[in-house]
Design a protein around this motif. Structure first.
Motif, short mmCIF file in Angstrom:
data_model
loop_
_atom_site.label_atom_id
_atom_site.label_comp_id
_atom_site.label_asym_id
_atom_site.label_seq_id
_atom_site.Cartn_x
_atom_site.Cartn_y
_atom_site.Cartn_z
N VAL A 213 1.13 -1.22 0.33
CA VAL A 213 0.04 -0.04 0.10
C VAL A 213 1.01 1.22 -0.35
N ILE A 214 1.80 1.13 0.71
CA ILE A 214 2.84 2.49 0.88
C ILE A 214 3.68 2.54 -0.21
N ALA A 215 4.00 1.17 -1.61
CA ALA A 215 4.32 1.23 -2.13
C ALA A 215 3.05 1.87 -3.92
N LEU A 216 2.55 1.89 -3.71
CA LEU A 216 1.37 2.17 -4.21
C LEU A 216 0.97 3.79 -4.19
N ILE A 217 1.35 3.92 -2.82
CA ILE A 217 1.12 5.23 -2.57
C ILE A 217 2.05 6.25 -2.98
N SER A 218 2.91 5.82 -3.17
CA SER A 218 4.58 6.29 -3.83
C SER A 218 3.92 6.20 -5.46
N ILE A 219 3.29 5.59 -5.97
CA ILE A 219 3.24 5.33 -6.97
C ILE A 219 2.09 6.68 -7.75
N GLY A 220 1.74 6.91 -6.81
CA GLY A 220 0.57 8.27 -7.16
C GLY A 220 0.90 9.09 -6.62
N TYR A 221 2.57 9.28 -5.43
CA TYR A 221 2.49 10.49 -5.91
C TYR A 221 3.61 11.05 -7.18
N LEU A 222 3.84 10.14 -8.25
CA LEU A 222 4.55 10.02 -8.75
C LEU A 222 3.76 10.72 -9.85
N VAL A 223 2.29 9.61 -10.05
CA VAL A 223 1.76 9.93 -11.04
C VAL A 223 1.50 11.71 -10.40
N ILE A 224 0.85 12.65 -9.85
CA ILE A 224 -0.18 13.47 -9.20
C ILE A 224 1.39 13.57 -9.86
N LEU A 225 3.03 14.47 -9.46
CA LEU A 225 3.70 15.00 -9.82
C LEU A 225 4.35 14.40 -11.48
N VAL A 226 3.57 14.32 -12.36
CA VAL A 226 3.67 14.25 -13.51
C VAL A 226 2.33 15.09 -14.19
N VAL A 227 0.94 14.85 -13.51
CA VAL A 227 -0.01 15.07 -13.82
C VAL A 227 -0.03 17.12 -14.16
N ALA A 228 0.81 16.79 -12.30
CA ALA A 228 0.68 18.14 -12.37
C ALA A 228 1.06 19.41 -13.64
N HIS A 229 2.94 18.44 -13.59
CA HIS A 229 3.69 19.36 -14.62
C HIS A 229 2.12 19.63 -15.67
N PHE A 230 2.28 18.94 -16.12
CA PHE A 230 1.19 19.16 -17.60
C PHE A 230 0.32 19.65 -17.70
N VAL A 231 -0.27 20.25 -16.06
CA VAL A 231 -1.63 21.20 -15.94
C VAL A 231 -0.98 22.21 -15.86
N LYS A 232 -0.04 22.67 -15.34
CA LYS A 232 0.81 23.80 -14.80
C LYS A 232 1.28 24.42 -15.95
N GLY A 233 2.09 23.35 -16.71
CA GLY A 233 2.44 23.95 -17.75
C GLY A 233 3.80 25.06 -17.66
N ASP A 234 4.21 24.23 -16.80
CA ASP A 234 6.21 24.80 -16.70
C ASP A 234 7.11 24.34 -17.54
N THR A 235 6.36 23.17 -18.00
CA THR A 235 7.72 23.25 -19.45
C THR A 235 7.87 22.88 -20.40
N MET A 236 6.92 23.84 -21.23
CA MET A 236 6.29 23.54 -22.51
C MET A 236 7.10 24.75 -23.29
N GLN A 237 8.43 25.29 -22.50
CA GLN A 237 9.26 26.45 -23.17
C GLN A 237 10.17 25.44 -23.62
N ASP A 238 10.65 23.88 -23.06
CA ASP A 238 11.37 23.09 -23.48
C ASP A 238 11.04 22.10 -23.81
N ARG A 239 9.96 22.09 -24.32
CA ARG A 239 9.07 21.06 -24.98
C ARG A 239 8.87 20.64 -26.27
N GLY A 240 9.46 19.69 -26.95
CA GLY A 240 10.51 19.19 -28.15
C GLY A 240 8.95 18.68 -28.85
#
Length: 523
Positions: A213-240
């Motif tokens: 369960v703890i490991a899956l929570i860690s996976i959940g955080y990583l998923v949220i981190l990736v999705v959050a950066h996508f929604v925030k759009g703070d990587t668009m200036q470096d996007r290929g």
């Protein structure tokens, strides 16, 4: 994998006594079924393995939820972070299709394992036990491949911990670089071994549900981190550039194909799940497979699409590593460490069982094989007491401790002396993962379900007799219920199992070629 004794979640009972049908029936009534059956039907079901057949072996205590959690944690690992790179090479459309296809084929391999377990005494299912009644003299090869594969993956987890932890502590404290042992990978490997050692000595996979369960929570955080950066759009200036339909090239696509296929490997723990689950009805075991594969596929597709759209073709093989330095990114790296730390015992579990099987193996003459010996056949099929040599949970305390200690010590030594296993794991994964995911489940079921197989004839006779009394019973996916409907379903399932084994050989050859070209050759 080895079978484990039926015990409660707070202790272990190693007496190994078979549970009676009456005790199993009382347990069934105390735990409500998802589908209520009338009294007569339930009585019939209590005499059917896989659908509630009379339990002669050890009845498990694990819940459906804990089974899904452990299996999902076995599937979803740090490989999820490489999914965006796979999409950058394949294109979004083809990449998503391959992720789904890999999930379907891996899930079908798991499903065949649930079907094969019906031919064995409850609680004793393992690759070794199936080998004994299908390809007895090849059993040692199968289990050796599984042991090597799981050992290699476990070592890679320790190496990941040693590589990431110095960066994690420096991310939290700028002064950490001045303290030599905090940036020493060997210190962190040693420190985390103190955590994983007690977990590795747990006999039952179900005992690891809370760490899963703890490991899956860690996976959940990583998923949220990736999705959050996508929604925030703070990587668009470096996007290929973004490829939706077109791929980079055929060779680039092939180079990422093994990453997706091996991302679903969890078959080494499936028999332990089947041995430990309390309700091993066809519906419950199939739903464990569907839920676990479904969760993994959803996570893979979500991270792949959002991560790829964040960076485009500028994405790296570990998406967390290319985010701008921040506390959230540092926590993401720490989450990876937690994930692999709690995944390590999930590799020790099948590795120990396979090593035990290898040490027990002796060449079997044709006249002594279970296929030609009525006594051997009776000891392996449901409804008969099995002799100790066929029981996967017969590992004594001393033997259990010795094998576990050997696995832990050797993996620690390798992790301390080797900084990369990329080339070795490339070949181990190509052979071991494809074997346990596709080739072995397909071959085992095709062999054991042959109309000429005495094991199949005995099982089908019991099924047909009981179906004649109970009427048609829908078992779900290709399960076969009833005399007429079951025949074509069993025939189709057998042909599909052979197709899966052939597919596994093709995947193995493809992965060996791509690993030679893209992993070994550049070095």
């Amino acid at each position: 994998m080895s079978a484990y004794l039926a015990i409660n979640t707070h202790g272990e009972n190693h007496d190994g006594r078979p549970a009676s049908a009456n005790s199993h029936r009382s347990m069934r009534y105390s735990t409500p079924l998802s589908i209520q059956l009338d009294t007569d039907a339930d009585k019939i079901l209590s005499q059917r393995p896989g659908r509630g057949r009379k339990e002669v072996g050890t009845v498990g205590q694990a819940s459906w939820l804990s089974s899904v959690i452990n299996l999902a944690n076995t599937i979803v690992g740090a490989g999820v972070l490489a999914m965006p790179l796979a999409l950058s090479r394949m294109g979004i459309f083809l990449g998503v299709l391959i992720i789904l296809w890999a999930g379907v084929t891996a899930g079908f391999g798991l499903y065949l394992q649930t079907r094969c377990a019906r031919y064995l005494e409850r609680g004793s299912a393992s690759f070794f036990a199936l080998s004994q009644i299908t390809y007895p003299n090849a059993a040692v090869i199968f289990d050796a491949a599984i042991a090597i594969k799981c050992f290699g993956v476990g070592v890679s987890y320790l190496i990941i911990i040693g590589d990431l932890m110095p960066g994690v502590v420096q991310g939290f404290s700028d002064n950490a670089a001045g303290i030599s042992f905090l940036v020493d990978r060997r210190f962190w490997v040693t420190a985390f071994m103190l955590i994983v050692i007690p977990l590795s000595f747990l006999r039952r996979l179900d005992s690891l549900k809370y760490t899963s369960v703890i490991a899956l929570i860690s996976i959940g955080y990583l998923v949220i981190l990736v999705v959050a950066h996508f929604v925030k759009g703070d990587t668009m200036q470096d996007r290929g550039i973004i490829r939706v339909i077109r791929w980079e090239s055929a060779m680039a696509t092939l180079s990422s194909f093994p990453v997706i296929v091996f991302a679903y490997t969890c078959h080494q723990n499936m028999f332990s799940i089947l041995n430990e689950i309390g309700n091993n009805s066809h519906f419950r075991t199939t739903s464990v497979v569907v839920a676990s594969i479904g969760i993994a596929a959803f996570i893979y597709i979500l991270v792949a699409i959002t991560g790829y759209l964040s960076f485009g073709n500028a994405v790296a093989d570990n998406i967390v590593s290319i985010y701008a330095p921040s506390i959230s990114a540092t926590i993401g790296k720490a989450a990876i460490v937690v994930l692999v730390m709690f995944s390590y015992p999930l590799q020790v579990h099948p590795c120990r069982a396979s090593i035990d099987a290898v040490l027990k193996w002796r060449p079997i003459k044709r006249s002594e094989s279970p296929q030609s010996s009525p006594s051997g056949l009776a000891s392996l099929l449901p409804g008969a007491r099995s002799s100790p040599q066929h029981r996967g949970d017969g590992m004594g305390e001393t033997r259990f401790a010795a094998i576990t200690t050997a696995v832990i010590v050797l993996s620690y030594i390798v992790a301390m002396t080797v900084s990369s296993l990329a080339k070795v794991l490339a070949y181990v994964g190509s052979t071991g993962s494809t074997s346990i995911s596709f080739i072995l489940p397909g071959l085992f079921y095709y062999k054991i379900s042959s109309p000429d197989s005495p094991h199949h004839q005995k099982l089908m006779k019991e099924d047909d007799d009981e179906d004649g009394d109970s009427g048609d019973e829908d078992e779900g996916l290709l399960g076969g219920g009833g005399l007429k409907g079951g025949l074509w379903r069993r025939t189709l399932l057998r042909r599909l199992s052979l197709a899966l084994a052939i597919y596994g050989v093709v995947v193995m050859v493809t992965c060996l070629i791509t690993n030679t070209l893209f992993v070994v050759a550049p070095h």
